[in-house]
Design a protein around this motif. Structure first.
Motif, short mmCIF file in Angstrom:
data_model
loop_
_atom_site.label_atom_id
_atom_site.label_comp_id
_atom_site.label_asym_id
_atom_site.label_seq_id
_atom_site.Cartn_x
_atom_site.Cartn_y
_atom_site.Cartn_z
N LEU A 1749 0.65 -1.16 0.00
CA LEU A 1749 -0.04 -0.19 -0.15
C LEU A 1749 0.92 1.18 0.11
CD1 LEU A 1749 -2.80 -0.95 2.52
CD2 LEU A 1749 -2.80 -0.85 -0.11
N SER A 1750 2.07 1.01 0.86
CA SER A 1750 2.69 2.38 0.73
C SER A 1750 3.61 2.49 -0.36
CB SER A 1750 3.76 2.45 2.10
OG SER A 1750 4.03 1.22 2.26
N PHE A 1751 3.93 1.40 -0.95
CA PHE A 1751 4.53 1.36 -2.30
C PHE A 1751 3.53 2.12 -3.33
CE2 PHE A 1751 5.62 0.17 -6.49
CZ PHE A 1751 6.82 0.27 -6.52
N ALA A 1752 2.74 1.95 -3.42
CA ALA A 1752 1.60 2.42 -4.25
C ALA A 1752 1.45 4.02 -4.00
CB ALA A 1752 0.11 1.61 -4.18
N ASP A 1753 1.36 4.15 -2.90
CA ASP A 1753 1.41 5.48 -2.20
C ASP A 1753 2.46 6.56 -2.68
OD1 ASP A 1753 -0.94 6.63 -1.15
OD2 ASP A 1753 0.25 7.19 0.60
N SER A 1754 3.66 5.91 -2.62
CA SER A 1754 4.72 6.74 -2.64
C SER A 1754 5.44 6.74 -4.14
CB SER A 1754 5.70 6.36 -2.04
OG SER A 1754 5.43 6.14 -0.68
N PHE A 1755 5.12 5.74 -4.79
CA PHE A 1755 5.89 5.50 -6.34
C PHE A 1755 4.79 5.41 -7.50
CE2 PHE A 1755 8.77 3.89 -3.30
CZ PHE A 1755 9.99 4.44 -3.47
N CYS A 1756 3.47 5.21 -7.12
CA CYS A 1756 2.71 5.01 -8.27
C CYS A 1756 1.39 6.16 -8.27
CB CYS A 1756 1.83 3.95 -8.25
SG CYS A 1756 3.09 2.70 -8.04
N GLU A 1767 6.65 8.04 -17.39
CA GLU A 1767 7.09 6.67 -17.77
C GLU A 1767 7.14 5.67 -16.76
OE1 GLU A 1767 10.16 3.98 -19.36
OE2 GLU A 1767 10.65 5.97 -18.59
N ILE A 1768 8.12 6.24 -15.71
CA ILE A 1768 8.50 5.27 -14.69
C ILE A 1768 7.14 5.12 -13.86
CG2 ILE A 1768 9.89 5.15 -12.61
CD1 ILE A 1768 12.00 6.73 -13.75
N LEU A 1769 6.43 5.91 -13.46
CA LEU A 1769 5.27 5.76 -12.82
C LEU A 1769 4.42 4.78 -13.32
CD1 LEU A 1769 3.92 9.16 -11.52
CD2 LEU A 1769 5.01 7.28 -10.35
N ASP A 1770 4.21 4.81 -14.78
CA ASP A 1770 3.33 3.77 -15.25
C ASP A 1770 3.92 2.35 -15.15
OD1 ASP A 1770 1.83 5.64 -16.29
OD2 ASP A 1770 2.29 5.87 -18.14
N LEU A 1771 5.20 2.43 -15.48
CA LEU A 1771 5.99 0.99 -15.13
C LEU A 1771 5.89 0.40 -13.77
CD1 LEU A 1771 8.08 -1.09 -16.53
CD2 LEU A 1771 9.94 0.13 -15.11
N PHE A 1772 6.11 1.33 -12.88
CA PHE A 1772 5.85 1.03 -11.26
C PHE A 1772 4.31 0.44 -11.03
CE2 PHE A 1772 9.36 3.37 -9.20
CZ PHE A 1772 10.49 2.48 -9.86
N SER A 1773 3.51 1.25 -11.58
CA SER A 1773 2.11 0.63 -11.61
C SER A 1773 1.84 -0.52 -12.15
CB SER A 1773 1.00 1.85 -12.14
OG SER A 1773 1.33 3.08 -11.49
N SER A 1774 2.36 -0.88 -13.22
CA SER A 1774 2.05 -2.18 -13.92
C SER A 1774 2.73 -3.29 -13.21
CB SER A 1774 2.25 -2.15 -15.41
OG SER A 1774 3.62 -1.55 -15.54
N ILE A 1775 4.01 -2.75 -12.84
CA ILE A 1775 4.59 -3.97 -12.00
C ILE A 1775 3.79 -4.30 -10.82
CG2 ILE A 1775 6.71 -4.31 -10.57
CD1 ILE A 1775 8.42 -3.05 -12.46
N LEU A 1776 3.54 -3.15 -10.15
CA LEU A 1776 2.73 -3.64 -8.93
C LEU A 1776 1.43 -4.54 -9.11
CD1 LEU A 1776 2.33 -2.92 -5.95
CD2 LEU A 1776 0.98 -0.62 -6.51
N TYR A 1777 0.79 -3.92 -10.03
CA TYR A 1777 -0.42 -4.55 -10.46
C TYR A 1777 -0.28 -6.10 -10.75
CZ TYR A 1777 -4.81 -5.45 -12.54
OH TYR A 1777 -5.98 -6.13 -12.96
#
Length: 1941
Positions: A1749-1756, A1767-1777
């Motif tokens: 949850l905190s990863f999503a909060d800080s990096f996505c 672009e990095i945010l999108d990447l992080f979001s898809s990785i998290l997903y």
């Protein structure tokens, strides 16, 4: 002087100086009552009252003197926690006077008293001791089978008190005066204090033993035996009776004893162990074979002596004087055993436990304790009067003295050699065992008289069976103490210096800040203070110092000490003395604990210091450990000593610079000159001239030189400044550092004379292996970089090209910095010791893994046992999982690993892998399971997995992922934790706990409900019930129907013609009717609240009161039955309150902690509640707690003669001992059954109901045993005739029924196999009882009783069937239960002619039908056709159907008989249906029974009801209702509940107490245990239900004529927990889960599967094959019942809690009943193109993991003006997903690491190739054969990593490296391969290329031959690039590369 200077330099700074005062000393002064107690003892009793008078004064004066003399002593030990983990505090045991104070505390936490004890007489000694109690049949079957009791022992002069931590206290009286007690591994060891006059005994006789053992405070004190090897003959075993042997030391592990022989002045060491049986026999036999007549009975002289002593004679005087003074008869002195047996000790084990401890206190007075004079008699003489028998009678017991069997034995191991000059008194004053830094063990003993510490080396033999002792080394010492934690010892030298030794190697002096250093000039030994006696008696010395008899000659004068003081200086002795007494010096060292020790100063104050650790940084510790393991012992010790001195010098380094110091120290020892080496010179020491290095650096000139300038220019500081932005801004030209030209000048050659020079290759290799090990721990990155610099330097100097290249590839940036080489002379290289294990190719763990993944062969990987454990683990796990070699982990895996050890065998052996042996019956089906199980067995945890680098961890994570999908339910806790299934690990962990309070039990404090009237149903678990019945409020409704604590509503309308008085009577009559119902309620309430409460042991059980009053509307006036207006039956509420008590008692869960005291504590004060208490006792029996009630209390209750209490107690005790044939209980029951007493016994007047209860009790205790005698008696009792004097005349039916039921239970289900009873003709006899006929002649003992017939009842000589039929019928049913025996069943068929029908009571037809159906168990079918088939034809044709409205007319048939027979037969068939499908919730059975219930209800209101009779119809309806409730038991079915509620409302008319009882029992069964329990259909359950549901109900509340009401509660024996409650492991709350239940196939149906929504009642377990928690919302979980049901049973018995874990992306059924919100997740997954649409906010719906949850909060979360970062945010979001939906959030760090690494590579900033290696391993794993296999076998399981992510990353890497090659990288590659230097800027990219493509080193290329071997797998991808440089390609011979496809 130089010597002294050297010493000053190598001082070791001690830390943490603290003043030390024993905590107990201070506490003692304030401890309450210590003083008052002593005052009391001093005053004569008569004067106690006048304590203010003179006596008081005298007392207080004496008190003062006592205090003056009071000695104190204390022990300290390392804190021991209850659980057994390491704790950092000291425990102190302080003794002063009569007090012992046990405190705990350390420098960080304040001391606190843990326990304080005050005893009656002065404490001689206090100590800790662990006793082992062997557990024969303990519940916790742990492998040792022994429970350790941690105790504290307090020795007084006459007894020893033992207090265990659990709170048990023992007092053992001592049969002799004890000189000393020692704790051993097995128990206590006593030394008897020997007296001088024992020495010359004129008559030759066996001396008495001097050492004794006591293995447990309740065991006898037994003599010790010793086994001394004879020189020629075999070893001889004898008692230790040598009074010259003194114990000076005893150690528990290894278990050895050290003794001192006072005559020979020698020390010896013995092994202490348990006696072997043959040695016991040898001792006992040996002592009996004495030839001469004088010795008639010496065998027991020891026993005799012990036993005579305990009479109170003082043991100080010789035993013979005691005898002669006591018995002045002329007895031969030589046979002392004749008068021996004094009861006070003869059966010591039994008696002494209860005896007063002060057996002979006065004579054991302390005066004698050190009485060394020749022959003093004891001051007082006691007559024998204290022993219970007088002396004379005592003497007749002679022949039976039995010897005491010894328990412990000592074996001789070693004796010190005799030296020429021996001091007389050289007993060791202090002994300890110490280990040196290399694991060698030494036994050290301090001989104070010679100021010597003697150290004996010893070690275990190879087979671990014995200890081998080596040479002795003497160290001059005044005192010494071990420092365990760092394997050293402290020695106080004669001149007051404190020196640290390790083993016998001197480490250095200890410098104590704040204490003056002893003057250096005076190095002679410290003189003693003048009076020798004082020096011996310093209060702090332990008592054993003054054991030796002090003879005049040996008084220690200062002179002998001077003899060995060799370094006497010219200053006169006197001066030194005075000088010394002015300064403070250290007097002695004591209380070493861990690394803390107390110094006693000459000022008699004490200081506690801490000896510093050997290293604190993990890296340094590792390196030291590795180097130590590889060097020869002596060199290793020297190396460690040097390091220790450097590290711990005063003002030593801080944590940060520890590594720098270590490198400097190590390189100096190897012969480097660290000052001249650029990088070691720059090592950061935080203040370069710290005093540590100052003396070593001895600078050549003070004026400075050019070198200094160079030094500055080369420093890191200068480099950092150059690149500083300020420097650029000021345009400062960079200064050219002229590198010292004399790089290879001789000044940098190595000094070959140093300690470690010859071992450099070995050390280098070990450090390299440690480097490889550290690479496997991602937390050690910092340490790796530090280590690599050192390795590069060594590799360069050893000219190891392969290694240099290897380090360059790993750390291109670091390697290019340092270029300085040191020359090693060729000549000296010869001296270097190149170990056999040294390999020219650098061992690389990553390379090894890589070749495994690619399927190439690899050499065994070298590893250091105990240091490279992680490498070993990784290698073996890959061997197992990738290579599929299952034997890799099963044996010592030699062909994957080669062990590296130094020359000699190392001490530590491999840790056994079976630390927790996983030997389940589970066949480990695949490698993943095998791997995970093996890893946990060697202690690998989740934290270890997280710190592995992601590439290495991938195979393990893959295995974990496989296992997580389909785990076995019986894996141990640790495995489940590793695979991340908290649900399973919690289940496993709960399973190991003892049954205690469960998670779900509602913790409502009992006081909370006190205000509202307690209805006894408050403790139900609302949470679970609200899940089971979530749609409506049926539970509240049940509570309302079953409560009996509130007044009932009496609504009678007053008619105009009714007078007030009549109206009141009318109201009271109505209340009387309602009370019939109220009194029946408790039975149902007991069922509803069954086992739902855990009582508080300090409060009595709340029993709700039974309220028999009413309230009349409209004014709510109270209506009471006791007003006297109407006749109320006497004792009406008697049984009702009994049932109320049972209901309250049944609330107690079987798992509760209850003891005898609590049961007695619940006994009510007033007699009215006695009936409730009787019920309470019965309930405790039913839930198994009555077994804890002491026999004494049972006897108490029975003697009171209270009828109800006896009934409840007898039934309860029998139920608790079900089927055990327990003799004690049988005796108890027999007293109440005249038939079981011998015929001549006095007739006891036992109330009839108690007899009935006792008979049923016999049935329960002997259930299923087919015990012949019992069966015979019970068979006769069914037809017991009435006696002449009115006895046995009333209520005969219930007794006969009870005998029948009991007989049925005893022979339960045995059918025709009744072994050994054929002559009893059981079935024929029962048949006769059933149908009637002539009485048989009474056989057996009791025929006398039945000779004369009864005067009241005329029965004649035929059997009275009305009495005997029910019992006999049910007995037949139970004996042939489920046997399907047709012939017996046909006896029970209903008669099919009118004539015969008239002979049978219609009621009995119900029983016969029931019995017949139970025998033909398999024929029962759940439909109405089968039910009707039980009705005989004549009845079917002629009877009125249940629906008819008008009466058929018939002359020759008795319609009434037919109608009654019809309804009873149908009721019987329905009841058997209820038994057959009890607790099954079978739908067909339910519908069938429900139809009949409806029919009966119609009948009741039909006009034909009068023919059949209302009573009969009500009975049948109640029976059918009970059957319905049995089938639906625990399910709370709504239709049945409505029926019950309808019946509840019917009061008045035919509705009597019995029918209400039946209806509310049905209601209770329906909600059995609040829905947690159901009924079982096992044989014993059916027997219990037959007793409980017997279909003849009492007419009024005190009616026990046909059936004892108490038996209605036996249903408890048929109830079993079957509710499975899924509990979400994260929230710890119950939840809904889908279960898939698979039934085994039977003759009626195939193997079938059905889905249930849990919480649900499971079917009976023996019907099931497996239960599976189904996805998709929860992790799957399989419970396989084919392996046995014990696991599921234990889950169900602990409230049925099954832990489940919600999958990520799913919501529970409560939050999302239809699953739509979770579908959202699925939809997004399948449209990968729109992954962008995933909003990080929604993640909270999919996972509860806070980290995610905190990863999503800080990096996505997108922020404003993101620009590039989007672009990095999108990447992080898809990785998290991806991670969340694929259920592998632990892969998130790996994804991100890969992404980051690729980005760094793209920017060409990669300074180390560590991450690149990991990516390479990941790619190789996915292309490995084993992985492809797995995917092929299991294609639907998605790949571990997102299928798109890896190829993209791989492609990016390829592209980056290709571009580099094109942009000029090919040149540097070429120059690398041809061995020319490469330009700096290209180094890091070149390294990346080499690593990624596995390019071989130039060395390998040249070795492999160059021309014409272009077998490159680089293939087409790189072809175009190489075409420009074909020659290059030709040179690149053999590329071991990844296929870049």
């Amino acid at each position: 002087m130089s010597n002294n200077y050297e010493e000053r330099v190598t001082m070791i700074a001690a830390g943490d100086l603290q003043e030390f005062v024993p905590f107990g000393r201070d506490h003692c002064k304030h401890h309450p009552n210590a003083l008052n107690l002593q005052l009391r003892q001093l005053q004569p009793a008569s004067e106690l009252w006048s304590s203010d008078g003179a006596a008081g004064l005298v007392g207080s004066l004496q008190e003062v003197t006592i205090h003056e003399k009071q000695k104190e002593s204390w022990l300290l030990r390392r804190g021991v926690s209850d659980v057994g983990e390491e704790v950092e505090y000291d425990e102190e045991l302080y003794v002063a006077g009569n007090m012992v104070i046990w405190s705990k505390g350390s420098k960080s936490q304040a001391s606190a008293v843990y326990k304080a004890f005050t005893v009656d007489s002065p404490v001689l000694q206090a100590l800790w001791c662990d006793f082992t109690v062997p557990q024969e049949k303990s519940e916790k079957v742990n492998n040792s089978g022994e429970v350790v009791e941690k105790c504290i022992c307090i020795l007084q002069s006459s007894c020893i008190n033992v207090h265990s931590i659990e709170g048990k206290d023992y007092i053992a009286s001592l049969p002799f005066q004890v000189a000393n007690v020692w704790p051993t591994k097995y128990g206590l060891l006593f030394e008897r204090s020997s007296t001088s006059h024992e020495v010359p005994l004129s008559p030759p006789r066996e001396p008495l033993p001097t050492m004794f053992s006591m293995l447990h405070p309740l065991d006898e004190i037994t003599p010790l035996v010793c086994k001394s090897g004879g020189v020629f003959g075999s070893a001889r075993v004898q008692y230790v009776a040598d009074y010259t042997l003194r114990i000076v030391f005893l150690n528990e592990e290894p278990s050895i004893v050290m003794t001192y022989d006072t005559v020979q002045s020698l020390h010896a060491v013995w092994a202490l162990r348990r006696v072997k049986p043959e040695e016991q026999n040898a001792v006992l036999k040996f002592s009996e074979q004495v030839g001469t007549p004088q010795h008639v009975a010496t065998s027991s002289s020891l026993t005799a002596h012990l036993r005579s002593l305990s009479k109170g004679d003082s043991p100080m005087a010789s035993p013979f004087q005691n005898y002669s003074s006591l018995h002045s008869q002329s007895r031969s002195v030589s046979s002392p055993s004749v008068h021996s047996r004094s009861p006070s000790i003869s059966n010591m084990a039994a008696l002494s436990r209860s005896h007063s401890p002060a057996l002979g206190v006065q004579s054991f007075s302390g005066v004698q304790r050190f009485n060394f004079s020749s022959n003093t008699q004891s001051p007082r003489r006691h007559s024998v009067s204290h022993s219970p028998n007088s002396a004379a009678s005592d003497s007749f017991l002679a022949p039976e003295t039995e010897p005491i069997v010894p328990e412990l034995c000592i074996d001789h191991l070693w004796t010190e050699t005799i030296m020429t000059m021996r001091e007389k008194n050289s007993q060791a004053s202090k002994v300890f065992i110490t280990t040196d830094l290399c694991g060698q063990k030494f036994l050290c003993f301090l001989v104070e008289s010679q100021l010597q510490l003697r150290c004996v080396k010893f070690q275990e033999s190879n087979d671990k069976s014995q200890l081998i002792f080596g040479s002795v080394t003497n160290i001059q010492a005044k005192d010494a103490a071990p420092v365990e934690s760092i394997d050293t010892l402290l020695v106080l030298e004669g001149n007051g210096n404190l020196v640290l030794y390790t083993g016998v190697v001197r480490v250095g002096k200890i410098f104590i800040p704040g204490l003056p250093v002893p003057s250096l000039t005076m190095s002679n030994q410290m003189p003693r203070p003048s009076t020798p006696l004082d020096s011996l008696n310093t209060p702090s010395k332990p008592l054993n110092k003054h054991l030796g008899p002090l003879e005049e000659g040996v008084l220690l004068s200062p002179v002998p000490e001077l003899r060995d003081s060799s370094k006497l200086h010219d200053s006169s002795y006197m001066e030194d003395c005075t000088f010394q007494q002015l300064g403070t010096f250290i007097h002695s060292v004591r209380d070493p604990v861990h690394n803390r020790v107390t110094l006693e100063l000459s000022t008699s104050s004490m200081v506690r210091i801490t000896i510093p650790e050997i290293a604190t940084s993990e890296l340094v510790k590792r390196c030291l450990q590795g180097i130590k393991s590889i060097l020869p012992r002596e060199i290793a010790v020297q190396m460690l000593v040097k390091w220790y001195n450097a590290y711990n010098a005063p003002g030593g380094p801080s944590y940060h610079s520890e590594w720098s110091l270590f490198v400097t120290c190590l390189m100096n020892m190897m012969g480097y000159n660290t000052d001249r080496l650029a990088w070691t010179r720059n090592l950061d020491f935080e203040g370069s001239l710290s005093p540590v290095i100052a003396p070593k650096k001895a600078r050549p000139s003070e004026t400075g030189s050019d070198e200094d300038w160079e030094y500055l220019l080369n420093s890191d500081y200068h480099r950092n400044l150059e690149s500083h932005p300020l420097a650029r801004a000021l345009r400062l030209d960079p200064l050219e550092t002229s590198f010292p030209k004399d790089d290879f000048s001789p000044s940098l050659s190595l000094d070959s004379s140093t300690l470690l020079f010859t071992h450099i290759p070995a050390i280098f290799f070990v450090l390299h292996l440690i480097y490889e090990e550290l690479k496997l721990n991602s937390l050690m990155g910092e340490g790796i970089r530090s280590l690599v610099v050192l390795l590069v330097q060594l590799a360069r100097d050893l000219k190891l090209e392969a290694y240099i290249d290897y380090y360059y590839r790993e750390y291109p940036a670091l390697v290019k910095i340092s270029r300085q080489t040191c020359i090693i002379d060729q000549a000296q290289t010869g001296f270097m010791h190149h170990p056999s294990f040294f390999s020219a190719e650098p061992p690389s763990i990553f390379q090894w893994l890589s070749s495994c993944l690619k399927g190439e062969g690899a050499l065994p990987y070298p590893y250091l046992p105990g240091i490279c454990e992680r490498s070993k683990l990784v290698v073996l796990s890959v061997a197992l999982y990738i290579l599929g070699d299952e034997s890799a982990v099963s044996n010592e895996a030699s062909h994957y690993l080669c062990r590296i050890t130094s020359g000699q065998r190392k001490q530590q052996t491999e840790q056994d892998d079976n630390r927790y042996s996983f030997r389940h019956s589970t066949s480990v089906s695949n490698l993943a399971e095998k791997l995970v199980i093996w890893m946990t067995s060697v202690g690998f945890t989740l934290r270890d997995l997280e710190s592995l680098p992601f590439g290495v961890a991938l195979p393990i994570r893959d295995a974990v992922y496989h296992c997580r999908e389909q785990p076995a339910s019986d894996w141990p806790e640790a495995v489940c934790l590793l695979i991340g299934r908290q649900d399973l690990s919690k289940q496993a962990c709960e399973g190991n706990l003892a049954k205690g309070k469960s998670v779900l039990s509602s913790d409502v404090p009992s006081g909370a409900e006190a205000e509202e009237d307690d209805d006894g149903m408050n403790d139900m678990n609302q949470e679970v019930m609200s899940l089971i019945w979530s749609e409506d409020l049926r539970v509240q409704e049940v509570r309302r129907l079953l409560q009996s604590a509130h007044p009932v509503r009496v609504s009678v309308v007053q008619m105009p013609e009714v007078s007030d008085h009549e109206y009141i009577e009318e109201k009271e009559n109505r209340l009387l009717q309602l009370c019939q119902r109220t009194m029946a309620l408790p039975l149902g309430r007991g069922m509803f609240t069954l086992f739902s409460y855990h009582p508080v042991p300090t409060e009595p059980l709340p029993i709700p009161k039974l309220n028999l009053t009413g309230r009349a509307p409209p004014r709510n006036t109270t209506v009471d039955l006791n007003s006297g207006n109407i006749d109320v039956p006497p004792n009406m509420a008697c049984w009702a309150s009994f049932h109320n008590g049972v209901a309250a008692g049944l609330k107690i869960a079987p798992a509760s902690q209850i003891d005898s005291a609590w049961i007695v504590y619940n006994k009510p004060k007033n007699a009215e509640l006695a009936n409730e208490y009787a019920g309470f006792l019965m309930a405790l029996g039913l839930n198994g707690h009555l077994t804890k009630l002491a026999t004494l209390n049972i006897h108490d209750y029975l003697t009171k003669g209270h009828e109800m209490t006896s009934i409840g107690l007898l039934l309860g005790v029998s139920a608790a001992k079900l089927g055990t044939m327990d003799m004690a209980i049988t005796r108890l029951l027999s007293i109440h059954i005249p038939a079981l007493l011998p015929p001549t016994s006095t007739e006891l007047d036992v109330p009839h109901n108690v007899q009935v209860a006792a008979v049923i009790g016999i049935g329960l205790v002997y259930q299923g045993t087919a015990h012949r005698h019992t069966a015979e008696v019970l068979l006769a009792e069914i037809g017991r005739p009435p006696g002449p004097e009115m006895e046995y005349c009333t209520d005969r039916e219930s007794y006969s029924l009870a005998a029948g039921l009991a007989l049925g239970m005893v022979c339960l289900g045995h059918g025709s196999n009744l072994i050994g009873m054929s002559d009893l003709n059981v079935p024929e006899q029962l048949y006769q009882y059933m149908v009637g006929g002539h009485k048989r002649f009474q056989a057996g003992m009791h025929r006398e009783k039945h000779k004369s017939p009864s005067y009241q009842i005329k029965e004649g000589d035929t059997i009275n069937v009305d009495v005997t039929c029910p019992g006999a019928t049910l007995a037949l049913a139970m004996i042939y239960l489920k046997t399907n025996n047709r012939s017996i069943a046909d006896w029970l068929r209903a008669p099919d002619t009118m004539y015969l029908l008239d002979f049978v009571k219609p009621e009995f037809l119900l029983l016969r039908t029931l019995a017949r159906c139970l025998i033909l168990w398999d024929d029962i079918l759940p439909n109405s056709k089968w039910v009707d088939s039980n009705v005989p034809q004549i009845i079917r044709e002629n009877s009125i159907s249940l629906h008819a409205t008008e009466l058929p007319s018939s002359e020759d048939l008795n319609l009434e008989t037919l109608a009654q027979a019809h309804v009873y037969i149908i009721a019987g068939a329905c009841l058997s249906l209820g038994f057959r499908f009890a607790g099954s919730e079978n739908l067909a059975a339910f519908n069938c029974l429900f139809k009949f219930a409806k029919d009966f209800m119609k009948c009741l209101s039909a006009p034909t009801a009068s023919i059949t009779g209302h009573y009969n119809l009500e009975t049948c309806l109640s029976v059918v209702l009970l059957s319905l409730a049995m089938v639906m038991a625990g399910s709370g079915n709504l239709k049945v509940l409505q029926l019950c509620r309808f019946m509840h409302k019917k009061t008045g008319g035919e509705m009597n107490y019995g029918f209400h009882l039946a209806h509310h029992m049905a209601l209770g069964l329906l909600f059995l245990g609040g829905g947690r329990y159901s009924l079982s259909t096992s044989d014993s359950s059916i027997a219990a239900l037959l007793c409980a549901l017997y279909p003849h109900f009492p007419v009024h509340s005190s009616d026990n004529r046909y059936h004892l009401q108490a038996l209605r509660h036996l249903y408890v024996l048929a109830a079993e927990p079957r509710l499975l409650v899924p509990v979400d492991v994260d929230t710890n709350t119950p939840c809904y889960t889908l279960l898939e239940v698979t039934y085994k196939g039977t003759q009626w149906y195939e193997e079938t599967t059905e889905e249930l929504m849990a919480p649900t009642l499971l079917p009976e377990l023996h019907l099931l094959k497996q239960i599976r928690v189904k996805g998709p919302r929860y992790w799957e979980l399989l419970i396989d019942l084919s392996k046995g049901t014990h696991q599921l049973k234990s889950i169900l018995s602990k409230d049925g809690i099954l832990y489940v874990k919600l999958r990520a992306g799913q919501l529970s059924y409560k939050e999302d009943p239809m699953g739509w919100r979770s579908l959202l997740a699925q939809a997004v997954t399948h449209r990968n193109s729109e992954t962008r649409t995933f909003k990080p906010e929604t993640i909270s719906a999919f996972t509860s993991d806070p980290a995610l949850l905190s990863f999503a909060d800080s990096f996505c979360k997108p922020a404003v003006n993101m620009g590039q970062k989007q672009e990095i945010l999108d990447l992080f979001s898809s990785i998290l997903y991806e991670c969340v939906t694929r259920e592998n959030p632990e892969m998130l760090p790996a994804y991100i690491a890969i992404d980051q690494a690729v980005r760094i590579l793209e920017r060409k900033e990669m300074s180390e190739t560590f991450e690149l290696w990991q990516i390479k391993l990941v790619l190789e794993f996915f292309s490995s054969r084993s992985h492809q296999e797995r995917v092929r076998r299991n294609p639907n399981r998605g790949l571990f990593m997102n299928s798109e992510f890896l190829p993209v990353m791989k492609c990016t890497i390829d592209n980056t490296l290709d571009q580099w090659l094109q942009a000029g990288g090919d040149v540097s590659l070429h120059s690398y391969l041809s061995g020319q230097p490469t330009e700096e800027s290209q180094l890091s990219m070149l390294a990346c290329f080499l690593v990624y493509h596995s390019v071989p080193t130039p060395g390998q290329l040249s070795a492999g031959g160059l021309e014409g071997k272009v077998r490159s797998v680089l293939g087409l991808a790189l072809m175009p690039i190489f075409l420009g440089a074909t020659c290059l390609v030709r040179k690149v011979g053999k590329f071991h590369s990844v296929a870049l496809c």
